[in-house]
Design a protein around this motif. Sequence first.
Motif, PDB file in Angstrom:
ATOM      1  N   LEU A 115       0.835  -1.207   0.000  1.00 25.44           N
ATOM      2  CA  LEU A 115       0.000   0.000   0.000  1.00 25.44           C
ATOM      3  C   LEU A 115       0.868   1.254   0.000  1.00 25.44           C
ATOM      4  O   LEU A 115       0.585   2.215  -0.727  1.00 25.44           O
ATOM      5  CB  LEU A 115      -0.963  -0.007   1.184  1.00 25.44           C
ATOM      6  CG  LEU A 115      -1.922   1.170   1.279  1.00 25.44           C
ATOM      7  CD1 LEU A 115      -2.720   1.374  -0.007  1.00 25.44           C
ATOM      8  CD2 LEU A 115      -2.859   0.984   2.484  1.00 25.44           C
ATOM      9  N   THR A 116       1.946   1.255   0.755  1.00 25.25           N
ATOM     10  CA  THR A 116       2.864   2.398   0.766  1.00 25.25           C
ATOM     11  C   THR A 116       3.433   2.656  -0.625  1.00 25.25           C
ATOM     12  O   THR A 116       3.491   3.802  -1.085  1.00 25.25           O
ATOM     13  CB  THR A 116       3.996   2.166   1.787  1.00 25.25           C
ATOM     14  OG1 THR A 116       3.416   2.022   3.086  1.00 25.25           O
ATOM     15  CG2 THR A 116       4.980   3.320   1.802  1.00 25.25           C
ATOM     16  N   GLN A 117       3.849   1.601  -1.307  1.00 24.95           N
ATOM     17  CA  GLN A 117       4.386   1.739  -2.666  1.00 24.95           C
ATOM     18  C   GLN A 117       3.325   2.291  -3.624  1.00 24.95           C
ATOM     19  O   GLN A 117       3.614   3.155  -4.462  1.00 24.95           O
ATOM     20  CB  GLN A 117       4.872   0.376  -3.189  1.00 24.95           C
ATOM     21  CG  GLN A 117       5.948  -0.277  -2.365  1.00 24.95           C
ATOM     22  CD  GLN A 117       7.185   0.583  -2.261  1.00 24.95           C
ATOM     23  OE1 GLN A 117       7.742   1.028  -3.253  1.00 24.95           O
ATOM     24  NE2 GLN A 117       7.619   0.824  -1.046  1.00 24.95           N
ATOM     25  N   THR A 118       2.111   1.797  -3.503  1.00 26.85           N
ATOM     26  CA  THR A 118       1.037   2.204  -4.409  1.00 26.85           C
ATOM     27  C   THR A 118       0.569   3.621  -4.110  1.00 26.85           C
ATOM     28  O   THR A 118       0.221   4.370  -5.040  1.00 26.85           O
ATOM     29  CB  THR A 118      -0.118   1.187  -4.338  1.00 26.85           C
ATOM     30  OG1 THR A 118       0.428  -0.123  -4.617  1.00 26.85           O
ATOM     31  CG2 THR A 118      -1.204   1.496  -5.352  1.00 26.85           C
ATOM     32  N   LEU A 119       0.588   4.025  -2.857  1.00 24.02           N
ATOM     33  CA  LEU A 119       0.258   5.416  -2.520  1.00 24.02           C
ATOM     34  C   LEU A 119       1.288   6.367  -3.131  1.00 24.02           C
ATOM     35  O   LEU A 119       0.932   7.441  -3.626  1.00 24.02           O
ATOM     36  CB  LEU A 119       0.187   5.593  -1.000  1.00 24.02           C
ATOM     37  CG  LEU A 119      -0.999   4.921  -0.316  1.00 24.02           C
ATOM     38  CD1 LEU A 119      -0.811   4.923   1.198  1.00 24.02           C
ATOM     39  CD2 LEU A 119      -2.310   5.604  -0.712  1.00 24.02           C
ATOM     40  N   ALA A 120       2.553   5.975  -3.107  1.00 16.56           N
ATOM     41  CA  ALA A 120       3.596   6.796  -3.734  1.00 16.56           C
ATOM     42  C   ALA A 120       3.334   6.919  -5.228  1.00 16.56           C
ATOM     43  O   ALA A 120       3.487   8.000  -5.815  1.00 16.56           O
ATOM     44  CB  ALA A 120       4.976   6.207  -3.473  1.00 16.56           C
ATOM     45  N   GLU A 121       2.915   5.835  -5.872  1.00 14.69           N
ATOM     46  CA  GLU A 121       2.591   5.882  -7.294  1.00 14.69           C
ATOM     47  C   GLU A 121       1.388   6.795  -7.548  1.00 14.69           C
ATOM     48  O   GLU A 121       1.383   7.564  -8.514  1.00 14.69           O
ATOM     49  CB  GLU A 121       2.297   4.474  -7.815  1.00 14.69           C
ATOM     50  CG  GLU A 121       1.993   4.445  -9.292  1.00 14.69           C
ATOM     51  CD  GLU A 121       1.793   3.039  -9.831  1.00 14.69           C
ATOM     52  OE1 GLU A 121       1.417   2.934 -11.011  1.00 14.69           O
ATOM     53  OE2 GLU A 121       2.005   2.050  -9.111  1.00 14.69           O
ATOM     54  N   ALA A 122       0.391   6.721  -6.682  1.00 16.95           N
ATOM     55  CA  ALA A 122      -0.789   7.585  -6.829  1.00 16.95           C
ATOM     56  C   ALA A 122      -0.385   9.056  -6.773  1.00 16.95           C
ATOM     57  O   ALA A 122      -0.906   9.885  -7.523  1.00 16.95           O
ATOM     58  CB  ALA A 122      -1.817   7.269  -5.744  1.00 16.95           C
ATOM     59  N   ARG A 123       0.551   9.377  -5.906  1.00 20.52           N
ATOM     60  CA  ARG A 123       1.025  10.764  -5.765  1.00 20.52           C
ATOM     61  C   ARG A 123       1.935  11.147  -6.932  1.00 20.52           C
ATOM     62  O   ARG A 123       1.728  12.168  -7.587  1.00 20.52           O
ATOM     63  CB  ARG A 123       1.771  10.924  -4.440  1.00 20.52           C
ATOM     64  CG  ARG A 123       2.281  12.349  -4.193  1.00 20.52           C
ATOM     65  CD  ARG A 123       3.064  12.484  -2.889  1.00 20.52           C
ATOM     66  NE  ARG A 123       4.221  11.603  -2.850  1.00 20.52           N
ATOM     67  CZ  ARG A 123       4.326  10.514  -2.078  1.00 20.52           C
ATOM     68  NH1 ARG A 123       3.362  10.171  -1.258  1.00 20.52           N
ATOM     69  NH2 ARG A 123       5.412   9.771  -2.118  1.00 20.52           N
ATOM     70  N   GLU A 124       2.919  10.323  -7.231  1.00 20.45           N
ATOM     71  CA  GLU A 124       3.931  10.678  -8.221  1.00 20.45           C
ATOM     72  C   GLU A 124       3.439  10.570  -9.657  1.00 20.45           C
ATOM     73  O   GLU A 124       3.768  11.412 -10.484  1.00 20.45           O
ATOM     74  CB  GLU A 124       5.166   9.795  -8.024  1.00 20.45           C
ATOM     75  CG  GLU A 124       5.858  10.057  -6.701  1.00 20.45           C
ATOM     76  CD  GLU A 124       6.823   8.950  -6.290  1.00 20.45           C
ATOM     77  OE1 GLU A 124       7.117   8.056  -7.114  1.00 20.45           O
ATOM     78  OE2 GLU A 124       7.265   8.973  -5.129  1.00 20.45           O
ATOM     79  N   VAL A 125       2.668   9.546  -9.965  1.00 18.21           N
ATOM     80  CA  VAL A 125       2.250   9.314 -11.342  1.00 18.21           C
ATOM     81  C   VAL A 125       0.931  10.007 -11.657  1.00 18.21           C
ATOM     82  O   VAL A 125       0.787  10.632 -12.705  1.00 18.21           O
ATOM     83  CB  VAL A 125       2.147   7.800 -11.643  1.00 18.21           C
ATOM     84  CG1 VAL A 125       1.609   7.551 -13.043  1.00 18.21           C
ATOM     85  CG2 VAL A 125       3.503   7.139 -11.460  1.00 18.21           C
ATOM     86  N   LEU A 126      -0.024   9.893 -10.733  1.00 19.46           N
ATOM     87  CA  LEU A 126      -1.340  10.487 -10.984  1.00 19.46           C
ATOM     88  C   LEU A 126      -1.480  11.897 -10.433  1.00 19.46           C
ATOM     89  O   LEU A 126      -2.449  12.584 -10.739  1.00 19.46           O
ATOM     90  CB  LEU A 126      -2.445   9.594 -10.394  1.00 19.46           C
ATOM     91  CG  LEU A 126      -2.530   8.179 -10.954  1.00 19.46           C
ATOM     92  CD1 LEU A 126      -3.675   7.430 -10.296  1.00 19.46           C
ATOM     93  CD2 LEU A 126      -2.685   8.192 -12.465  1.00 19.46           C
ATOM     94  N   GLY A 127      -0.540  12.316  -9.595  1.00 20.29           N
ATOM     95  CA  GLY A 127      -0.596  13.658  -9.035  1.00 20.29           C
ATOM     96  C   GLY A 127      -1.700  13.848  -8.009  1.00 20.29           C
ATOM     97  O   GLY A 127      -2.140  14.978  -7.761  1.00 20.29           O
TER      98      GLY A 127
END
Length: 172
Positions: A115-127
């Motif tokens: 979940l931590t990794q995916t939250l980072a992706e949500a922030r970095e990739v999807l803004g």
Amino acid sequence: MIELIEPDTDLYNAFRACRADWGPGEHEDGFGIDERDDVDSPEGFATWVRRMRSQLHPRTQPCPDRPHWTPHWIVEDGEILGAIALRHQADDLFGRIGYGIRPSARRRGVATWALTQTLAEAREVLGLDRVLMPCAADNIPSARTIERCGGILEGIVATELGPQRRYWIDLS
């Protein structure tokens, strides 16, 4: 070492072992399996994986003609521990992220890590600056995982899936 990978046909036997760990009738959240999918035969599994991979959303540009989600399998030393999927469009019922961890891999921090990794992706990739993370009201382990990752309980609501805890996670 635990890693997130794209669905892969080479992991057929690992997927079968993961699925067997859940047992009959259990729901494997995060995998994107639906009633049309034959994931038990090698041919059906390969078809399902190809469909999953064809729906992968490019990380760098919008893709309006395909579903907007990024599925990942959670793998350690060739063993599938579970799956996690990031929805690129808001979904009030299912939230932005869905995941499931096989029973034998639970209570090891796998869900929190994924979940931590995916939250980072949500922030970095999807803004995104925050995400909705619902879970079944009686799913205390998932609630604890969401809370460990910064989830703030908005409340418990009745839904077509039954009572759900609704959490918001601030990504800013």
